[in-house]
Design a protein around this motif. Sequence first.
Motif, mmCIF file in Angstrom:
data_model
loop_
_atom_site.group_PDB
_atom_site.id
_atom_site.type_symbol
_atom_site.label_atom_id
_atom_site.label_comp_id
_atom_site.label_asym_id
_atom_site.label_seq_id
_atom_site.Cartn_x
_atom_site.Cartn_y
_atom_site.Cartn_z
ATOM 1 N N SER A 43 1.000 -1.267 0.080
ATOM 2 C CA SER A 43 -0.454 0.032 0.172
ATOM 3 C C SER A 43 1.117 0.964 0.354
ATOM 4 N N GLU A 44 0.167 2.617 -0.374
ATOM 5 C CA GLU A 44 0.946 3.345 0.233
ATOM 6 C C GLU A 44 1.095 3.673 1.446
ATOM 7 N N ARG A 45 1.741 5.461 1.136
ATOM 8 C CA ARG A 45 1.771 6.122 2.395
ATOM 9 C C ARG A 45 0.868 6.863 2.865
ATOM 10 N N GLU A 46 -0.094 6.680 4.122
ATOM 11 C CA GLU A 46 -0.802 7.506 3.908
ATOM 12 C C GLU A 46 -1.014 7.765 5.613
ATOM 13 N N PHE A 47 -2.020 8.797 5.657
ATOM 14 C CA PHE A 47 -1.581 10.454 6.903
ATOM 15 C C PHE A 47 -2.607 9.426 7.786
ATOM 16 N N VAL A 48 -2.251 9.773 8.892
ATOM 17 C CA VAL A 48 -2.725 9.137 10.061
ATOM 18 C C VAL A 48 -2.998 10.423 10.917
ATOM 19 N N SER A 54 1.196 25.340 18.041
ATOM 20 C CA SER A 54 1.299 24.723 19.651
ATOM 21 C C SER A 54 0.087 23.580 20.286
ATOM 22 N N GLY A 55 -0.123 23.151 19.470
ATOM 23 C CA GLY A 55 -0.674 21.597 19.946
ATOM 24 C C GLY A 55 -2.283 21.101 19.787
ATOM 25 N N SER A 56 -3.445 23.151 19.630
ATOM 26 C CA SER A 56 -4.582 23.070 19.821
ATOM 27 C C SER A 56 -4.596 22.508 19.244
ATOM 28 N N SER A 57 -4.505 22.371 17.212
ATOM 29 C CA SER A 57 -5.511 21.730 16.053
ATOM 30 C C SER A 57 -4.544 20.247 16.165
ATOM 31 N N THR A 58 -5.652 19.910 15.710
ATOM 32 C CA THR A 58 -5.183 18.332 15.835
ATOM 33 C C THR A 58 -6.296 17.670 14.193
ATOM 34 N N ASP A 59 -5.287 16.662 13.723
ATOM 35 C CA ASP A 59 -6.449 15.956 12.602
ATOM 36 C C ASP A 59 -5.767 14.913 12.474
ATOM 37 N N TYR A 60 -6.973 13.487 12.177
ATOM 38 C CA TYR A 60 -7.229 12.422 12.332
ATOM 39 C C TYR A 60 -8.069 12.117 11.000
ATOM 40 N N ALA A 61 -7.253 10.613 10.109
ATOM 41 C CA ALA A 61 -7.827 9.914 9.411
ATOM 42 C C ALA A 61 -9.048 10.114 9.604
ATOM 43 N N ASP A 62 -10.254 9.179 8.961
ATOM 44 C CA ASP A 62 -11.653 8.622 10.110
ATOM 45 C C ASP A 62 -11.301 7.934 10.298
ATOM 46 N N SER A 63 -10.275 6.750 9.713
ATOM 47 C CA SER A 63 -10.012 5.277 10.195
ATOM 48 C C SER A 63 -9.568 5.055 11.604
ATOM 49 N N VAL A 64 -9.368 6.329 12.089
ATOM 50 C CA VAL A 64 -8.659 6.042 13.434
ATOM 51 C C VAL A 64 -9.215 6.889 14.363
ATOM 52 N N LYS A 65 -9.603 7.898 14.272
ATOM 53 C CA LYS A 65 -10.747 8.489 14.413
ATOM 54 C C LYS A 65 -11.313 8.190 15.798
ATOM 55 N N GLY A 66 -11.516 8.408 17.201
ATOM 56 C CA GLY A 66 -11.739 7.853 18.545
ATOM 57 C C GLY A 66 -10.850 6.913 19.154
#
Length: 123
Positions: A43-48, A54-66
């Motif tokens: 597979s290709e490398r994917e964002f997780v 500052s750590g105030s903003s985060t983002d997650y791939a749908d597959s790992v949220k929660g």
Amino acid sequence: QVRLVESGGGVVQAGGSLRLSCAASGLTFSTYTFGWFRQAPGSEREFVAGISWSGSSTDYADSVKGRFTISRDNAKNTVTLQMNSLKREDTAVFYCAAKEGSAIRRTTQYAYWGQGTQVTVSS
């Protein structure tokens, strides 16, 4: 010289937890956005997950949220990825990466990469 070193990978049973760490040197840590990526065999490398200066903003791939949580400690120049409720589908080499700028999901801008750490989730 910029260096990113991942640690904490290993083998864990499905449903278990694992915590990855990224130690950074050679850059002004607090001004960089950091992200975790993974690449499974064939597979290709994917964002997780990613985290802002500052750590105030985060983002997650749908597959790992929660299930996954990214955090950073600017005083220690470290980024962590806490992974809970792991699934077999999470098996991959995980990479720590860093970029200038605040746009977490502009993945082509990640210029610095670690060597990767293997995460294997078994049944």
